[in-house]
Design a protein around this motif. Structure first.
Motif, PDB file in Angstrom:
ATOM      1  N   MET A   5       0.826  -1.212   0.000  1.00 42.06           N
ATOM      2  CA  MET A   5       0.000   0.000   0.000  1.00 42.06           C
ATOM      3  C   MET A   5       0.860   1.262   0.000  1.00 42.06           C
ATOM      4  O   MET A   5       0.557   2.233  -0.677  1.00 42.06           O
ATOM      5  N   ILE A   6       1.955   1.235   0.747  1.00 43.94           N
ATOM      6  CA  ILE A   6       2.865   2.383   0.766  1.00 43.94           C
ATOM      7  C   ILE A   6       3.496   2.572  -0.607  1.00 43.94           C
ATOM      8  O   ILE A   6       3.598   3.692  -1.114  1.00 43.94           O
ATOM      9  N   LEU A   7       3.919   1.474  -1.233  1.00 42.19           N
ATOM     10  CA  LEU A   7       4.511   1.540  -2.563  1.00 42.19           C
ATOM     11  C   LEU A   7       3.511   2.084  -3.590  1.00 42.19           C
ATOM     12  O   LEU A   7       3.859   2.929  -4.425  1.00 42.19           O
ATOM     13  N   ILE A   8       2.262   1.639  -3.545  1.00 42.31           N
ATOM     14  CA  ILE A   8       1.222   2.130  -4.465  1.00 42.31           C
ATOM     15  C   ILE A   8       0.960   3.609  -4.212  1.00 42.31           C
ATOM     16  O   ILE A   8       0.845   4.403  -5.161  1.00 42.31           O
ATOM     17  N   THR A   9       0.910   4.016  -2.955  1.00 42.09           N
ATOM     18  CA  THR A   9       0.680   5.418  -2.624  1.00 42.09           C
ATOM     19  C   THR A   9       1.813   6.296  -3.134  1.00 42.09           C
ATOM     20  O   THR A   9       1.581   7.360  -3.723  1.00 42.09           O
ATOM     21  N   ILE A  10       3.043   5.869  -2.933  1.00 40.91           N
ATOM     22  CA  ILE A  10       4.202   6.644  -3.418  1.00 40.91           C
ATOM     23  C   ILE A  10       4.186   6.714  -4.937  1.00 40.91           C
ATOM     24  O   ILE A  10       4.446   7.773  -5.530  1.00 40.91           O
ATOM     25  N   THR A  11       3.870   5.596  -5.592  1.00 41.47           N
ATOM     26  CA  THR A  11       3.811   5.584  -7.061  1.00 41.47           C
ATOM     27  C   THR A  11       2.754   6.548  -7.568  1.00 41.47           C
ATOM     28  O   THR A  11       2.996   7.319  -8.510  1.00 41.47           O
ATOM     29  N   LEU A  13       1.582   9.168  -6.015  1.00 41.07           N
ATOM     30  CA  LEU A  13       2.020  10.523  -5.692  1.00 41.07           C
ATOM     31  C   LEU A  13       3.046  11.021  -6.711  1.00 41.07           C
ATOM     32  O   LEU A  13       2.940  12.147  -7.198  1.00 41.07           O
ATOM     33  N   VAL A  14       4.013  10.179  -7.037  1.00 40.64           N
ATOM     34  CA  VAL A  14       5.016  10.555  -8.052  1.00 40.64           C
ATOM     35  C   VAL A  14       4.347  10.776  -9.402  1.00 40.64           C
ATOM     36  O   VAL A  14       4.664  11.726 -10.122  1.00 40.64           O
ATOM     37  N   PHE A  15       3.406   9.932  -9.764  1.00 39.89           N
ATOM     38  CA  PHE A  15       2.680  10.078 -11.025  1.00 39.89           C
ATOM     39  C   PHE A  15       1.901  11.396 -11.047  1.00 39.89           C
ATOM     40  O   PHE A  15       1.914  12.122 -12.043  1.00 39.89           O
ATOM     41  N   ALA A  16       1.219  11.738  -9.949  1.00 36.66           N
ATOM     42  CA  ALA A  16       0.451  12.980  -9.878  1.00 36.66           C
ATOM     43  C   ALA A  16       1.367  14.201  -9.962  1.00 36.66           C
ATOM     44  O   ALA A  16       1.054  15.192 -10.636  1.00 36.66           O
ATOM     45  N   ILE A  17       2.524  14.138  -9.303  1.00 34.69           N
ATOM     46  CA  ILE A  17       3.478  15.248  -9.383  1.00 34.69           C
ATOM     47  C   ILE A  17       4.001  15.392 -10.804  1.00 34.69           C
ATOM     48  O   ILE A  17       4.124  16.498 -11.330  1.00 34.69           O
TER      49      ILE A  17
END
Length: 123
Positions: A5-11, A13-17
């Motif tokens: 879940m942390i990995l999906i959230t970070i991914t 977030l990076v995609f949105a940025i």
């Protein structure tokens, strides 16, 4: 499961940025020639005799160019875009003679031996 879940959230977030940075810095669409002409604004110039002249610069796309050769060609070109009229006045033979004086075959004949001598020098 928690690491996933942390990995999906970070991914995400990076995609949105990345998307927001792209949208902020993406290239603007190209403007047409008419859109690039600035809006006419009234202004004044001072003539050499000291008088001030107030005027507004405007461009009329339907007005023929002033350097047309004859009245007939001027009347016939009223419906053409100014760039089209300028293109038709170009002397393509003179331009070709200046910037491309030789054909591919002539260039090949002229430089073939020099190229062979360069690639395979004689001892």
């Amino acid at each position: 499961m928690k690491k996933r879940m942390i990995l999906i959230t970070i991914t995400l977030l990076v995609f949105a940025i990345g998307i927001s940075v792209y949208m902020a810095h993406r290239p603007h669409p190209l403007l047409s020639v008419q859109e690039q002409i600035p809006a006419p604004t009234p202004h004044e110039h001072t003539a050499p005799d000291g008088n001030t002249v107030q005027h507004i610069h405007t461009y009329d796309w339907t007005k023929p160019d002033t350097d047309t050769d004859t009245v007939e060609s001027s009347q016939a070109s009223n419906t053409k875009h100014p760039i089209q009229r300028a293109w038709e006045r170009l002397d393509l033979t003179a331009i070709k003679k200046k910037y491309q004086p030789y054909t591919r075959a002539e260039m090949k004949e002229m430089w073939n031996q020099s190229f062979l001598d360069f690639r395979h020098p004689k001892p």
